[in-house]
Every structure is written in C-alpha cells, then in structure tokens.
Design an enzyme around this catalytic site. Structure first.
Site, short mmCIF file in Angstrom:
data_model
loop_
_atom_site.label_atom_id
_atom_site.label_comp_id
_atom_site.label_asym_id
_atom_site.label_seq_id
_atom_site.Cartn_x
_atom_site.Cartn_y
_atom_site.Cartn_z
N ASP A 21 -6.45 -2.38 -23.57
CA ASP A 21 -5.61 -1.42 -22.27
C ASP A 21 -6.17 -0.37 -21.08
O ASP A 21 -7.86 -0.02 -21.40
CB ASP A 21 -4.89 -0.44 -23.03
CG ASP A 21 -4.26 1.01 -22.26
OD1 ASP A 21 -3.15 0.77 -21.74
OD2 ASP A 21 -4.50 2.15 -22.57
N SER A 22 -5.92 0.50 -20.32
CA SER A 22 -7.06 1.14 -19.68
C SER A 22 -7.51 2.23 -20.71
O SER A 22 -8.72 2.80 -20.49
CB SER A 22 -6.02 1.84 -18.51
OG SER A 22 -4.80 2.84 -18.84
N TYR A 53 -5.11 3.28 -15.58
CA TYR A 53 -5.41 2.34 -14.54
C TYR A 53 -4.11 2.56 -13.47
O TYR A 53 -4.19 2.62 -11.99
CB TYR A 53 -4.91 1.09 -15.02
CG TYR A 53 -5.85 0.08 -16.03
CD1 TYR A 53 -7.45 0.77 -15.22
CD2 TYR A 53 -5.38 -1.27 -16.67
CE1 TYR A 53 -8.22 0.00 -16.07
CE2 TYR A 53 -6.76 -1.52 -16.93
CZ TYR A 53 -7.46 -1.18 -17.04
OH TYR A 53 -8.79 -1.90 -17.32
N CYS A 84 -0.68 -3.06 -21.72
CA CYS A 84 -0.75 -1.61 -20.78
C CYS A 84 0.52 -2.80 -19.54
O CYS A 84 0.23 -3.93 -18.90
CB CYS A 84 -2.63 -1.55 -20.49
SG CYS A 84 -2.41 -0.85 -18.52
N ASN A 85 0.98 -1.25 -19.14
CA ASN A 85 1.92 -1.56 -18.35
C ASN A 85 1.47 -1.29 -16.78
O ASN A 85 1.99 -2.37 -16.22
CB ASN A 85 3.15 -0.35 -18.16
CG ASN A 85 4.14 -0.35 -19.36
OD1 ASN A 85 3.78 -0.17 -20.45
ND2 ASN A 85 5.01 -1.12 -19.29
N GLU A 163 -5.73 10.81 -23.77
CA GLU A 163 -6.56 9.90 -23.40
C GLU A 163 -8.32 11.13 -24.35
O GLU A 163 -8.89 10.82 -25.13
CB GLU A 163 -8.03 9.21 -22.43
CG GLU A 163 -6.98 8.09 -22.02
CD GLU A 163 -7.85 7.23 -22.92
OE1 GLU A 163 -8.54 6.77 -23.14
OE2 GLU A 163 -6.67 6.72 -22.79
N CYS A 195 5.29 3.71 -19.50
CA CYS A 195 3.86 3.17 -20.32
C CYS A 195 3.60 3.09 -21.50
O CYS A 195 3.84 3.77 -22.51
CB CYS A 195 3.21 4.81 -19.36
SG CYS A 195 0.92 4.85 -19.82
N THR A 196 1.96 2.53 -22.14
CA THR A 196 2.18 2.39 -23.44
C THR A 196 1.00 3.77 -24.18
O THR A 196 1.30 3.60 -25.32
CB THR A 196 0.99 1.40 -24.07
OG1 THR A 196 -0.24 1.21 -22.90
CG2 THR A 196 1.99 -0.17 -23.23
N HIS A 197 1.14 4.71 -23.45
CA HIS A 197 0.20 5.36 -23.69
C HIS A 197 1.04 6.93 -24.48
O HIS A 197 1.36 7.67 -25.14
CB HIS A 197 -0.06 6.52 -23.00
CG HIS A 197 -1.74 6.18 -22.28
ND1 HIS A 197 -2.25 4.70 -21.81
CD2 HIS A 197 -2.26 6.17 -23.29
CE1 HIS A 197 -2.76 4.78 -21.61
NE2 HIS A 197 -3.59 6.02 -22.36
#
Length: 276
Positions: A21-22, A53, A84-85, A163, A195-197
């Site tokens: 992922d980013s 990203y 990561c989408n 993050e 978004c996976t976040h």
C-alpha cells in the site's frame, strides 16, 4: 520466517503472501487475511516515502507498484495483494501483464456489494481523487449502479493524518465530518469506504453516520478471494500454527514503526527499512 532467496520458492504452500500500500492503509486488508487465513506467512510493504498515492500521477503509481511487486517476488511471494485502491486503479492490469505467473489480487470500491445492500438505493463513496476519477471505478459504476443514486466524495488530507497515527484526534474528526456531511445530506443509507486507509477509522465513521447508514469495505471479500485462488492453485498453507508477518517500509522506520505497532496492537512489531 527466513527470506526466500529464489523466486521458485513461491510455488510452495509455505511461501508468503505479499501486500503493499502507499502506507499503512493496507493493514486493514492484511488484518482480514490474518483472520481468514491464519496459517499464511505474510509480508507487508508500506511505501511510506511516497505516500499518499491518491494525489500522484498514474505513471508514478505504476512505477512504484512495479518496483514493489518485484521486491515482494524476490522475497518469494506466491501471491501479491495490491492493498491500495489507488494502486489497483492505476497499476493492476500492468502488474498482471508484467508478472504473468504471479497471483495478483487488487481492491476496488465495493459498489456491487452496496447495490445489493442499499434499501433506498442511495449510496455514498469515499475515496481518493485517483480512485474516483479512474477507469476501473467508472466501469464499476456502469456495471452495478443501474437504478441507484451514487454520490462520490473525494477526500483530501485524511490519509496523511492516518499515516502519522492520528486515528482519533480532533483534526481527523473534522475532516470526516466535512466529507460525510454532503453524503448524509443526500440521504444515503450505504457508504462505501473506497480507500483501504478508511476502515482504520471505521468506528468513528460509523458514529458520525449513525445506525441508519451501513458501512462497506473490501477487506474481507479480498481475503476470501485470496483463499479461493490459493486453494485452486494448491498453494494454500495448511498449517499447523500461525504464520509469521514481516514488515518493510520505504520511509523512515522510526516514524513508521510506532504507527504500525498501534494499528496492529503489537508492541514488539519491527519494520525493516527497504531501499526499493
């Protein structure tokens, strides 16, 4: 778990599954895989030096995705989950063409699931600009939004806060409120976390939306798809015992390490520096 020295090792059931992922968002997918496939050895790569990203060009994300997938393959990965989408949107087809012998699974906003769950046919989608303007998302809407009202909301600034480990502070809540407000005004009853976040903030999002809104993310469907693919190719790890997890980051590990420890609830977790 010892690092694999030969890519031929990825034919073995004990070979690891790679994730990238980013940054830390893909941990939401890794956690689901851990629950559903507890025997699998896993490798997670956080591209923290280049996060997020969602505001990058497609070309940049494709270059990073190629480099990281090559790294995971060199570690002996038998499959790679693009957790990561934005990377799935920009690079999934290219990765499959470049690494034809490698099982590669991407993520995408769960519009199809939302379509089946929405009662009033009003769906909201939170996502990054790269995901929401991409061709894969456009095709999803074409295929699964008939008879639905789909409202998209590109979100700025949220990934950067996650993050840094700001999962429950006032600034995070303010960004959530700002971006949820227009969707809630439309009367949505289903919200896709694109978004996976964002699933890392699922409790706060649910609280702000209220019980009338169903939240949907792709982590468990991706984990089940990974299980089906590994089973069909004879590479599902049968155990016994729990698999190991290794963590790598392109960013400063002294900054990344405490965030991963917090999310994974593992005070002994160690992130290794990668030059990729």
């Amino acid at each position: 778990m010892n690092k694999k020295e030969s890519p031929t090792d990825n034919s073995l059931p004990v070979a690891p599954v790679g994730f990238f992922d980013s940054g830390v968002g893909g941990l939401s997918v890794l956690q689901a895989v851990r629950r559903i496939l507890p025997h699998e050895n896993l490798i997670y790569f956080a591209d923290s030096a280049h996060c997020p990203y969602g505001n990058r060009s497609g070309d940049f994300v494709r270059r990073r995705s190629l480099a990281i997938t090559g790294f995971l393959l060199a570690q002996g990965a038998k499959a790679v989950v693009v957790a990561c989408n934005s990377a799935s949107e920009a690079a999934l087809e290219l990765l499959r063409l470049t690494f034809p012998g490698l099982e590669i699974i991407g993520v995408e906003p769960a519009v199809k699931v939302a379509q089946s769950m929405s009662k009033n046919k009003k769906i909201g989608v939170l996502g990054t600009p790269l995901t929401l303007r991409g061709g894969r998302f456009f095709r999803l809407l074409n295929d699964f939004s008939a008879g639905m009202e789909v409202y998209t909301q590109p979100v700025a600034g949220l990934v950067e806060l996650i993050e840094t480990g700001c999962l429950d502070d006032a600034q995070t809540t303010a960004i959530l409120k700002k971006n949820l407000r227009p969707l809630l005004k439309k009367g949505i009853d289903t919200l896709v976390l694109g978004c996976t976040h964002y699933p890392l903030l699922k409790e706060d999002i649910a609280s702000l939306c209220g019980p009338q809104v169903e939240l949907i993310d792709t982590a468990e469907p991706v984990a089940r798809q990974l299980r089906r693919r590994l089973l069909s190719t004879g590479r599902l790890n049968p155990g016994p015992g729990s698999g190991h997890i290794e963590y790598f980051s392109s960013g400063a590990v002294q900054a990344v390490n405490p965030v991963l420890r917090k999310i994974m609830a593992d005070p002994a977790l160690v992130v290794s520096q990668s030059s990729v």
